[in-house]
Design a protein around this motif. Structure first.
Motif, PDB file in Angstrom:
ATOM      1  N   LYS A 134      -4.533  -7.313  -8.204  1.00  0.00           N
ATOM      2  CA  LYS A 134      -5.089  -6.424  -9.230  1.00  0.00           C
ATOM      3  C   LYS A 134      -6.311  -7.066  -9.887  1.00  0.00           C
ATOM      4  CE  LYS A 134      -3.888  -3.743 -13.291  1.00  0.00           C
ATOM      5  NZ  LYS A 134      -2.824  -3.354 -14.203  1.00  0.00           N
ATOM      6  N   ILE A 135      -6.214  -8.328 -10.234  1.00  0.00           N
ATOM      7  CA  ILE A 135      -7.344  -9.020 -10.855  1.00  0.00           C
ATOM      8  C   ILE A 135      -8.531  -9.080  -9.891  1.00  0.00           C
ATOM      9  CG2 ILE A 135      -8.158 -11.287 -11.642  1.00  0.00           C
ATOM     10  CD1 ILE A 135      -5.303 -11.635 -12.873  1.00  0.00           C
ATOM     11  N   LEU A 136      -8.255  -9.367  -8.619  1.00  0.00           N
ATOM     12  CA  LEU A 136      -9.334  -9.461  -7.634  1.00  0.00           C
ATOM     13  C   LEU A 136     -10.046  -8.132  -7.415  1.00  0.00           C
ATOM     14  CD1 LEU A 136      -7.725 -11.670  -4.845  1.00  0.00           C
ATOM     15  CD2 LEU A 136      -9.776 -12.209  -6.150  1.00  0.00           C
ATOM     16  N   LEU A 137      -9.269  -7.043  -7.352  1.00  0.00           N
ATOM     17  CA  LEU A 137      -9.855  -5.771  -6.924  1.00  0.00           C
ATOM     18  C   LEU A 137     -10.058  -4.733  -8.016  1.00  0.00           C
ATOM     19  CD1 LEU A 137      -8.062  -5.404  -3.523  1.00  0.00           C
ATOM     20  CD2 LEU A 137     -10.337  -6.266  -4.004  1.00  0.00           C
ATOM     21  N   ALA A 138      -9.197  -4.735  -8.998  1.00  0.00           N
ATOM     22  CA  ALA A 138      -9.315  -3.708 -10.025  1.00  0.00           C
ATOM     23  C   ALA A 138     -10.065  -4.225 -11.236  1.00  0.00           C
ATOM     24  CB  ALA A 138      -7.931  -3.209 -10.430  1.00  0.00           C
ATOM     25  N   ARG A 162     -10.058  -2.313   0.003  1.00  0.00           N
ATOM     26  CA  ARG A 162     -10.711  -3.030  -1.102  1.00  0.00           C
ATOM     27  C   ARG A 162     -11.487  -2.117  -2.039  1.00  0.00           C
ATOM     28  NH1 ARG A 162     -11.479  -5.504   3.182  1.00  0.00           N
ATOM     29  NH2 ARG A 162     -10.729  -7.568   3.614  1.00  0.00           N
ATOM     30  N   THR A 163     -11.938  -0.984  -1.536  1.00  0.00           N
ATOM     31  CA  THR A 163     -12.767  -0.105  -2.360  1.00  0.00           C
ATOM     32  C   THR A 163     -11.952   0.845  -3.222  1.00  0.00           C
ATOM     33  OG1 THR A 163     -12.931   1.563  -0.609  1.00  0.00           O
ATOM     34  CG2 THR A 163     -14.620  -0.183  -0.661  1.00  0.00           C
ATOM     35  N   ASP A 164     -10.641   0.896  -3.025  1.00  0.00           N
ATOM     36  CA  ASP A 164      -9.842   1.860  -3.788  1.00  0.00           C
ATOM     37  C   ASP A 164      -8.473   1.272  -4.138  1.00  0.00           C
ATOM     38  OD1 ASP A 164      -9.051   4.115  -5.084  1.00  0.00           O
ATOM     39  OD2 ASP A 164      -9.104   5.422  -3.326  1.00  0.00           O
ATOM     40  N   TYR A 165      -8.476   0.254  -4.961  1.00  0.00           N
ATOM     41  CA  TYR A 165      -7.232  -0.404  -5.367  1.00  0.00           C
ATOM     42  C   TYR A 165      -6.258   0.573  -6.018  1.00  0.00           C
ATOM     43  CZ  TYR A 165      -3.900  -2.959  -8.158  1.00  0.00           C
ATOM     44  OH  TYR A 165      -2.735  -3.381  -8.725  1.00  0.00           O
ATOM     45  N   GLU A 166      -6.747   1.415  -6.922  1.00  0.00           N
ATOM     46  CA  GLU A 166      -5.857   2.321  -7.660  1.00  0.00           C
ATOM     47  C   GLU A 166      -5.091   3.244  -6.725  1.00  0.00           C
ATOM     48  OE1 GLU A 166      -4.967   2.161 -10.796  1.00  0.00           O
ATOM     49  OE2 GLU A 166      -6.318   0.468 -11.099  1.00  0.00           O
ATOM     50  N   SER A 167      -5.763   3.775  -5.726  1.00  0.00           N
ATOM     51  CA  SER A 167      -5.100   4.655  -4.757  1.00  0.00           C
ATOM     52  C   SER A 167      -4.045   3.884  -3.969  1.00  0.00           C
ATOM     53  CB  SER A 167      -6.134   5.267  -3.815  1.00  0.00           C
ATOM     54  OG  SER A 167      -5.497   6.020  -2.814  1.00  0.00           O
ATOM     55  N   TRP A 168      -4.403   2.679  -3.513  1.00  0.00           N
ATOM     56  CA  TRP A 168      -3.450   1.849  -2.776  1.00  0.00           C
ATOM     57  C   TRP A 168      -2.235   1.537  -3.637  1.00  0.00           C
ATOM     58  CZ3 TRP A 168      -1.949  -3.295  -3.840  1.00  0.00           C
ATOM     59  CH2 TRP A 168      -1.134  -3.879  -2.867  1.00  0.00           C
ATOM     60  N   SER A 169      -2.479   1.187  -4.878  1.00  0.00           N
ATOM     61  CA  SER A 169      -1.401   0.857  -5.798  1.00  0.00           C
ATOM     62  C   SER A 169      -0.422   2.023  -5.942  1.00  0.00           C
ATOM     63  CB  SER A 169      -1.990   0.482  -7.161  1.00  0.00           C
ATOM     64  OG  SER A 169      -0.979   0.285  -8.107  1.00  0.00           O
ATOM     65  N   GLN A 170      -0.945   3.208  -6.116  1.00  0.00           N
ATOM     66  CA  GLN A 170      -0.089   4.396  -6.245  1.00  0.00           C
ATOM     67  C   GLN A 170       0.672   4.672  -4.953  1.00  0.00           C
ATOM     68  OE1 GLN A 170      -2.775   7.477  -7.433  1.00  0.00           O
ATOM     69  NE2 GLN A 170      -2.902   6.741  -9.549  1.00  0.00           N
ATOM     70  N   ARG A 171      -0.034   4.578  -3.816  1.00  0.00           N
ATOM     71  CA  ARG A 171       0.606   4.883  -2.536  1.00  0.00           C
ATOM     72  C   ARG A 171       1.678   3.872  -2.167  1.00  0.00           C
ATOM     73  NH1 ARG A 171      -2.875   4.823   1.830  1.00  0.00           N
ATOM     74  NH2 ARG A 171      -4.272   3.510   0.654  1.00  0.00           N
ATOM     75  N   ILE A 172       1.431   2.596  -2.439  1.00  0.00           N
ATOM     76  CA  ILE A 172       2.435   1.590  -2.085  1.00  0.00           C
ATOM     77  C   ILE A 172       3.655   1.718  -2.997  1.00  0.00           C
ATOM     78  CG2 ILE A 172       1.721  -0.422  -3.445  1.00  0.00           C
ATOM     79  CD1 ILE A 172       2.089  -1.988  -0.690  1.00  0.00           C
ATOM     80  N   ARG A 173       3.438   2.094  -4.252  1.00  0.00           N
ATOM     81  CA  ARG A 173       4.567   2.319  -5.160  1.00  0.00           C
ATOM     82  C   ARG A 173       5.419   3.499  -4.687  1.00  0.00           C
ATOM     83  NH1 ARG A 173       5.025  -0.084  -9.901  1.00  0.00           N
ATOM     84  NH2 ARG A 173       3.460  -1.599 -10.488  1.00  0.00           N
ATOM     85  N   LEU A 174       4.781   4.550  -4.219  1.00  0.00           N
ATOM     86  CA  LEU A 174       5.526   5.692  -3.677  1.00  0.00           C
ATOM     87  C   LEU A 174       6.292   5.280  -2.418  1.00  0.00           C
ATOM     88  CD1 LEU A 174       3.000   8.611  -4.172  1.00  0.00           C
ATOM     89  CD2 LEU A 174       5.236   8.352  -5.269  1.00  0.00           C
ATOM     90  N   TYR A 175       5.649   4.507  -1.569  1.00  0.00           N
ATOM     91  CA  TYR A 175       6.308   4.000  -0.358  1.00  0.00           C
ATOM     92  C   TYR A 175       7.561   3.204  -0.732  1.00  0.00           C
ATOM     93  CZ  TYR A 175       7.184   1.051   3.685  1.00  0.00           C
ATOM     94  OH  TYR A 175       7.798   0.394   4.716  1.00  0.00           O
TER      95      TYR A 175
END
Length: 148
Positions: free
Chosen positions: A128-132, A22-35
């Motif tokens: 994205k709306i909830l966390l970013a 929850r504290t780092d949406y942008e990092s999660w977003s990038q990592r899941i896209r790479l996955y």
């Protein structure tokens, strides 16, 4: 130095998508896209997240022709999976895969808020709306932090 939870998360990174922090949406977003890009039909899965699901549309079967040469058609109906071409089936299957990947790595409290969505794009956009934050830029968020 990494913690045990960091080591465990890194160990599972090849077989499971990253868990949302929850504290780092942008990092999660990038990592899941790479996955996702590393998965079979990864680009189709990302397309489902970014553009929305494949629309099945409608079809009409040919019944035959009249003596004058006109084509007789059945009434229009919704297309079923069996009506799709191989390429369309891949896109449809990617939609299902996208939804599963995104949902399985959400914390339970966030999942409960958005589990009524069955389309990956809607889920992604709501997370994205909830966390970013909505359309706040990094500078906007920094200025808000300074004020408070």
């Amino acid at each position: 130095m990494s913690s045990n939870s960091d080591d465990i998360q890194a160990a599972g990174s090849d077989t499971r998508p990253p868990m949302l922090d929850r504290t780092d949406y942008e990092s999660w977003s990038q990592r899941i896209r790479l996955y996702i890009r590393g998965k079979e039909n990864g680009l189709l899965i990302l397309q489902s997240i970014d553009q929305g699901p494949f629309e099945l549309g409608t079809t009409r079967n040919t019944l035959g022709t009249t003596p004058e040469g006109s084509v007789l058609l059945e009434p229009e109906r919704s297309r079923a999976y069996e009506d799709l071409s191989d390429t369309e089936k891949k896109r449809y299957d990617a939609d299902v895969r996208a939804t599963n990947i995104v949902l399985q790595r959400l914390p339970k409290d966030i999942y409960k808020l958005i589990n009524h969505n069955i389309k990956a794009k809607a889920i992604w956009d709501n997370v994205k709306i909830l966390l970013a934050g909505s359309e706040l830029t990094k500078e906007d968020r920094e200025s808000v932090r300074i004020l408070y």
